[in-house]
Design a protein around this motif. Structure first.
Motif, PDB file in Angstrom:
ATOM      1  N   VAL A  65      51.195  24.850  54.669  1.00 58.11           N
ATOM      2  CA  VAL A  65      50.957  24.989  53.232  1.00 58.11           C
ATOM      3  C   VAL A  65      49.799  24.081  52.853  1.00 58.11           C
ATOM      4  CG1 VAL A  65      51.935  24.737  50.909  1.00 58.11           C
ATOM      5  CG2 VAL A  65      53.415  25.414  52.822  1.00 58.11           C
ATOM      6  N   SER A  66      48.827  24.620  52.125  1.00 56.20           N
ATOM      7  CA  SER A  66      47.701  23.830  51.636  1.00 56.20           C
ATOM      8  C   SER A  66      47.937  23.456  50.180  1.00 56.20           C
ATOM      9  CB  SER A  66      46.403  24.633  51.767  1.00 56.20           C
ATOM     10  OG  SER A  66      45.303  23.887  51.259  1.00 56.20           O
ATOM     11  N   ILE A  67      47.747  22.195  49.858  1.00 53.17           N
ATOM     12  CA  ILE A  67      47.874  21.717  48.479  1.00 53.17           C
ATOM     13  C   ILE A  67      46.471  21.474  47.923  1.00 53.17           C
ATOM     14  CG2 ILE A  67      48.841  19.991  46.921  1.00 53.17           C
ATOM     15  CD1 ILE A  67      50.967  21.600  48.358  1.00 53.17           C
ATOM     16  N   VAL A  68      46.093  22.268  46.940  1.00 55.67           N
ATOM     17  CA  VAL A  68      44.787  22.154  46.291  1.00 55.67           C
ATOM     18  C   VAL A  68      44.973  21.421  44.969  1.00 55.67           C
ATOM     19  CG1 VAL A  68      42.899  23.448  45.241  1.00 55.67           C
ATOM     20  CG2 VAL A  68      43.895  24.242  47.383  1.00 55.67           C
ATOM     21  N   LEU A  69      44.250  20.339  44.780  1.00 55.88           N
ATOM     22  CA  LEU A  69      44.422  19.505  43.589  1.00 55.88           C
ATOM     23  C   LEU A  69      43.396  19.795  42.497  1.00 55.88           C
ATOM     24  CD1 LEU A  69      45.260  16.127  45.357  1.00 55.88           C
ATOM     25  CD2 LEU A  69      46.838  17.846  44.441  1.00 55.88           C
ATOM     26  N   SER A  70      42.470  20.718  42.775  1.00 53.53           N
ATOM     27  CA  SER A  70      41.491  21.129  41.774  1.00 53.53           C
ATOM     28  C   SER A  70      41.192  22.610  41.961  1.00 53.53           C
ATOM     29  CB  SER A  70      40.203  20.319  41.890  1.00 53.53           C
ATOM     30  OG  SER A  70      39.194  20.858  41.048  1.00 53.53           O
ATOM     31  N   HIS A  71      41.310  23.383  40.898  1.00 52.53           N
ATOM     32  CA  HIS A  71      41.061  24.823  40.999  1.00 52.53           C
ATOM     33  C   HIS A  71      39.590  25.132  41.226  1.00 52.53           C
ATOM     34  CE1 HIS A  71      40.988  23.369  36.894  1.00 52.53           C
ATOM     35  NE2 HIS A  71      40.325  24.421  36.472  1.00 52.53           N
ATOM     36  N   ALA A  72      38.730  24.121  41.163  1.00 52.97           N
ATOM     37  CA  ALA A  72      37.319  24.330  41.488  1.00 52.97           C
ATOM     38  C   ALA A  72      37.135  24.684  42.957  1.00 52.97           C
ATOM     39  CB  ALA A  72      36.511  23.077  41.168  1.00 52.97           C
ATOM     40  N   ALA A  73      38.186  24.515  43.764  1.00 56.39           N
ATOM     41  CA  ALA A  73      38.096  24.802  45.191  1.00 56.39           C
ATOM     42  C   ALA A  73      38.424  26.246  45.537  1.00 56.39           C
ATOM     43  CB  ALA A  73      39.046  23.871  45.959  1.00 56.39           C
ATOM     44  N   VAL A  74      38.851  27.043  44.545  1.00 55.00           N
ATOM     45  CA  VAL A  74      39.294  28.417  44.832  1.00 55.00           C
ATOM     46  C   VAL A  74      38.260  29.406  44.292  1.00 55.00           C
ATOM     47  CG1 VAL A  74      41.185  30.062  44.641  1.00 55.00           C
ATOM     48  CG2 VAL A  74      41.667  27.599  44.570  1.00 55.00           C
ATOM     49  N   PRO A  75      37.569  30.144  45.166  1.00 51.02           N
ATOM     50  CA  PRO A  75      36.519  31.074  44.711  1.00 51.02           C
ATOM     51  C   PRO A  75      37.089  32.229  43.884  1.00 51.02           C
ATOM     52  CG  PRO A  75      36.317  30.617  47.063  1.00 51.02           C
ATOM     53  CD  PRO A  75      37.641  30.081  46.636  1.00 51.02           C
ATOM     54  N   SER A  76      36.306  32.658  42.902  1.00 55.46           N
ATOM     55  CA  SER A  76      36.679  33.810  42.085  1.00 55.46           C
ATOM     56  C   SER A  76      35.437  34.363  41.387  1.00 55.46           C
ATOM     57  CB  SER A  76      37.711  33.420  41.026  1.00 55.46           C
ATOM     58  OG  SER A  76      37.923  34.481  40.113  1.00 55.46           O
ATOM     59  N   ALA A  77      35.388  35.678  41.260  1.00 53.00           N
ATOM     60  CA  ALA A  77      34.313  36.301  40.484  1.00 53.00           C
ATOM     61  C   ALA A  77      34.509  36.068  38.998  1.00 53.00           C
ATOM     62  CB  ALA A  77      34.264  37.801  40.767  1.00 53.00           C
ATOM     63  N   HIS A  78      35.709  35.629  38.605  1.00 52.56           N
ATOM     64  CA  HIS A  78      36.031  35.429  37.192  1.00 52.56           C
ATOM     65  C   HIS A  78      35.826  33.985  36.743  1.00 52.56           C
ATOM     66  CE1 HIS A  78      37.888  39.456  36.926  1.00 52.56           C
ATOM     67  NE2 HIS A  78      38.244  39.205  38.173  1.00 52.56           N
ATOM     68  N   ASN A  79      35.513  33.094  37.704  1.00 53.41           N
ATOM     69  CA  ASN A  79      35.409  31.690  37.341  1.00 53.41           C
ATOM     70  C   ASN A  79      34.507  30.976  38.341  1.00 53.41           C
ATOM     71  OD1 ASN A  79      35.978  29.343  35.894  1.00 53.41           O
ATOM     72  ND2 ASN A  79      37.676  28.803  37.217  1.00 53.41           N
ATOM     73  N   CYS A  80      33.719  30.041  37.831  1.00 51.40           N
ATOM     74  CA  CYS A  80      32.826  29.278  38.696  1.00 51.40           C
ATOM     75  C   CYS A  80      32.640  27.888  38.093  1.00 51.40           C
ATOM     76  CB  CYS A  80      31.475  29.982  38.832  1.00 51.40           C
ATOM     77  SG  CYS A  80      30.297  29.108  39.886  1.00 51.40           S
ATOM     78  N   PRO A  81      32.692  26.840  38.920  1.00 46.91           N
ATOM     79  CA  PRO A  81      32.500  25.486  38.383  1.00 46.91           C
ATOM     80  C   PRO A  81      31.137  25.266  37.737  1.00 46.91           C
ATOM     81  CG  PRO A  81      33.433  25.410  40.596  1.00 46.91           C
ATOM     82  CD  PRO A  81      33.008  26.823  40.348  1.00 46.91           C
ATOM     83  N   LEU A  82      30.139  26.071  38.101  1.00 47.25           N
ATOM     84  CA  LEU A  82      28.796  25.907  37.554  1.00 47.25           C
ATOM     85  C   LEU A  82      28.599  26.809  36.340  1.00 47.25           C
ATOM     86  CD1 LEU A  82      26.799  25.888  40.910  1.00 47.25           C
ATOM     87  CD2 LEU A  82      27.588  23.917  39.581  1.00 47.25           C
ATOM     88  N   THR A  83      28.010  26.269  35.300  1.00 50.40           N
ATOM     89  CA  THR A  83      27.756  27.026  34.082  1.00 50.40           C
ATOM     90  C   THR A  83      26.493  27.870  34.230  1.00 50.40           C
ATOM     91  OG1 THR A  83      28.774  25.267  32.780  1.00 50.40           O
ATOM     92  CG2 THR A  83      27.430  26.858  31.591  1.00 50.40           C
ATOM     93  N   HIS A  84      26.591  29.142  33.852  1.00 48.07           N
ATOM     94  CA  HIS A  84      25.436  30.045  33.939  1.00 48.07           C
ATOM     95  C   HIS A  84      25.692  31.245  33.013  1.00 48.07           C
ATOM     96  CE1 HIS A  84      27.591  33.128  36.239  1.00 48.07           C
ATOM     97  NE2 HIS A  84      28.196  32.124  36.826  1.00 48.07           N
ATOM     98  N   PRO A  85      24.671  32.032  32.704  1.00 46.71           N
ATOM     99  CA  PRO A  85      24.828  33.155  31.767  1.00 46.71           C
ATOM    100  C   PRO A  85      24.965  34.524  32.436  1.00 46.71           C
ATOM    101  CG  PRO A  85      22.514  32.647  31.985  1.00 46.71           C
ATOM    102  CD  PRO A  85      23.243  31.729  32.935  1.00 46.71           C
ATOM    103  N   PHE A  86      25.260  34.574  33.732  1.00 48.43           N
ATOM    104  CA  PHE A  86      25.145  35.829  34.468  1.00 48.43           C
ATOM    105  C   PHE A  86      26.487  36.501  34.788  1.00 48.43           C
ATOM    106  CE2 PHE A  86      21.467  33.174  35.703  1.00 48.43           C
ATOM    107  CZ  PHE A  86      20.482  33.920  35.050  1.00 48.43           C
ATOM    108  N   GLY A  87      27.563  36.033  34.181  1.00 44.40           N
ATOM    109  CA  GLY A  87      28.845  36.710  34.307  1.00 44.40           C
ATOM    110  C   GLY A  87      29.377  36.758  35.735  1.00 44.40           C
ATOM    111  N   GLN A  88      30.164  37.818  36.013  1.00 48.26           N
ATOM    112  CA  GLN A  88      30.804  37.932  37.323  1.00 48.26           C
ATOM    113  C   GLN A  88      29.809  38.054  38.474  1.00 48.26           C
ATOM    114  OE1 GLN A  88      34.129  40.616  37.612  1.00 48.26           O
ATOM    115  NE2 GLN A  88      34.884  40.117  35.573  1.00 48.26           N
ATOM    116  N   PRO A  89      28.708  38.815  38.327  1.00 49.72           N
ATOM    117  CA  PRO A  89      27.742  38.841  39.433  1.00 49.72           C
ATOM    118  C   PRO A  89      27.201  37.444  39.761  1.00 49.72           C
ATOM    119  CG  PRO A  89      27.334  40.658  37.926  1.00 49.72           C
ATOM    120  CD  PRO A  89      28.348  39.786  37.265  1.00 49.72           C
ATOM    121  N   GLY A  90      26.941  36.652  38.726  1.00 51.98           N
ATOM    122  CA  GLY A  90      26.474  35.291  38.946  1.00 51.98           C
ATOM    123  C   GLY A  90      27.520  34.438  39.642  1.00 51.98           C
ATOM    124  N   ASN A  91      28.795  34.616  39.240  1.00 48.73           N
ATOM    125  CA  ASN A  91      29.879  33.874  39.892  1.00 48.73           C
ATOM    126  C   ASN A  91      29.961  34.212  41.379  1.00 48.73           C
ATOM    127  OD1 ASN A  91      30.650  32.606  37.527  1.00 48.73           O
ATOM    128  ND2 ASN A  91      32.240  34.097  37.038  1.00 48.73           N
TER     129      ASN A  91
END
Length: 440
Positions: free
Chosen positions: A146-172
């Motif tokens: 079992v892996s314990i992740v303490l920050s959701h910034a570690a889990v990739p998603s097209a719906h979310n990205c730790p970096l701010t940008h204006p390009f939506g899901q393709p940018g993510n």
């Protein structure tokens, strides 16, 4: 916590856990270990603390077997140099590699020995997502992990990205592709060195093959902060903040603190956690920054420091300097909290219903600062590289003069108070591995 159905069935699990890092990486594992032990399981937790020997005399109220491994990894004077160098680095991959080289590699061999021992003793292994030795040992022994992740910034998603940008899901998607490639270049040598020793296939995607476990990855973050994304694999589950009652080493609500809290307006609490320098000259600079900011903002303040008096700072009716304090007890009695944006501190502040001012030291802390800003309970995060007393005072004033930030923080705190991250994680671990137990 009530004993689990496994206990009633007579099928208790022998669980081996391992974590490495600072206080914020250890406390959630202690919380989960205690929860699993109280649920009827037999738990052993191996702890490697990077910068402190404070856990050497720690005991478990529930009976968890604690093993201290190569702690502290680095001496206090080395911690100062390594931390200061990391703060100056603008490239998060360079920063990550530097911290691993100095704070992980010196303890890798004893941690790997401890991991292999756990893998022979236990039915299920639970590790810090960043900790390669236990992942390798589990795979080599054929044990579920079992892996314990303490920050959701570690889990990739097209719906979310730790970096701010204006390009939506393709940018993510594109940014995550770049990030995963960079992480693979930076981190794979650490994991693959051990994998070669054990004749295991080399990993080609650290994030998806190491950080995220195929059967269960626990994201120990409140759902009020971290929404589960629709494109996450089913094994990635958000349980909530892995919290526990105050530990003795976290201090007590002593008489001076209680008197200060009762003597005037609610203060602003100021802490940089384990990032507060121990070197007197550097600590003096940090205290000067926080003290001047509090004076400029015109607020009462509690400033956490290991040795303020030796640095030339004395408490008065407006500012109290303390060595440590139980955050659960003191945060709810404040107006706001200035902190470094660590995962544990961020969630403790939010659970207390307090707005934040974040002074990030490293890239992960910048992520938490942006999350608090997104949630409406903090302004734009500051960074230690360029923070000044004037800029910090302005952020404090902004928070204190914006009632909506306090209201949003209070609403989040009420939501988090209804959660039980430890109980949710225990339930998921049991449900995921019941078939393994019943077949044994």
């Amino acid at each position: 916590m009530a004993r689990s159905r496994f206990y009633h069935l007579g099928n208790t699990m022998k669980i081996g856990m391992q974590t490495w890092g600072s206080h914020g990486d250890i406390r959630p594992f202690l919380a989960l270990a205690e929860g699993l032990q109280r649920a009827g399981h037999d738990v052993t937790l191996a702890i490697t603390c990077v910068d402190s020997a404070d856990y050497a005399n720690l005991t478990s109220a529930a009976g968890v077997k604690l093993r201290m491994i190569a702690s502290p990894v680095i001496a206090p004077d080395a911690a100062e140099r390594i931390g200061a160098a990391a703060v100056r680095m603008r490239n998060p991959m360079t920063q990550m590699a530097s911290l691993l080289d100095h704070c992980y590699l010196p303890a890798e061999e004893p941690m790997f020995v401890a991991a292999r021992q756990l893998s022979t003793e236990c039915d299920v292994l639970i590790g810090h997502y960043f900790l390669h030795p236990l992942h390798v040992a589990a795979e080599h022994a054929g044990k579920p992990y079992v892996s314990i992740v303490l920050s959701h910034a570690a889990v990739p998603s097209a719906h979310n990205c730790p970096l701010t940008h204006p390009f939506g899901q393709p940018g993510n998607r594109f940014l995550w592709w770049l990030t995963r490639a960079a992480l693979q270049r930076t981190l794979s040598p650490y994991a693959n060195r051990l994998r070669k020793r054990m004749n295991l296939p080399l990993v080609r995607d650290v994030v998806n093959q190491v950080w995220l476990a195929p059967r269960l990855t626990v994201v120990g973050v409140s759902p009020a902060i971290c929404a589960r994304q629709p494109d996450w694999r089913p094994s990635v589950q958000v349980t909530g903040f892995l919290d526990m009652p105050n530990l003795p080493l976290e201090g007590a609500l002593h008489a001076d603190l209680a008197t200060f809290l009762a003597a005037g307006a609610a203060p602003v609490y100021m802490t940089t956690g384990s990032w507060m320098p121990r070197d007197p000259a550097l600590q003096r600079q940090a205290l000067q920054l926080l003290t001047q900011a509090a004076r400029l903002a015109g607020c009462r303040a509690i400033i956490q420091s290991s040795n303020a008096q030796a640095c030339g700072f004395s408490s008065d009716h407006e500012i109290l300097y303390i060595g440590a304090a139980p955050h659960h007890a003191v945060f709810p009695r404040c107006r706001a909290v200035v902190h470094h944006g660590g995962a544990g501190t961020t969630q403790s502040v939010t659970l207390a219903g307090m707005p934040s001012v974040v002074i990030a030291h490293i890239s992960e802390q910048e992520h938490w600062g942006r999350e608090l800003q997104r949630l409406g309970c903090a302004g734009k995060p500051l960074h230690l590289r360029n923070v000044t007393a004037k800029r910090l005072a302005a952020r404090i004033t902004q928070v204190l003069d914006t009632p909506s930030m306090a209201q949003r923080a209070q609403a989040l705190g009420r939501t988090m108070a209804q959660e039980n991250g430890v109980a949710s994680a225990v339930r998921l671990i049991e449900e995921t591995f019941i078939d393994t137990l019943l077949a044994a």
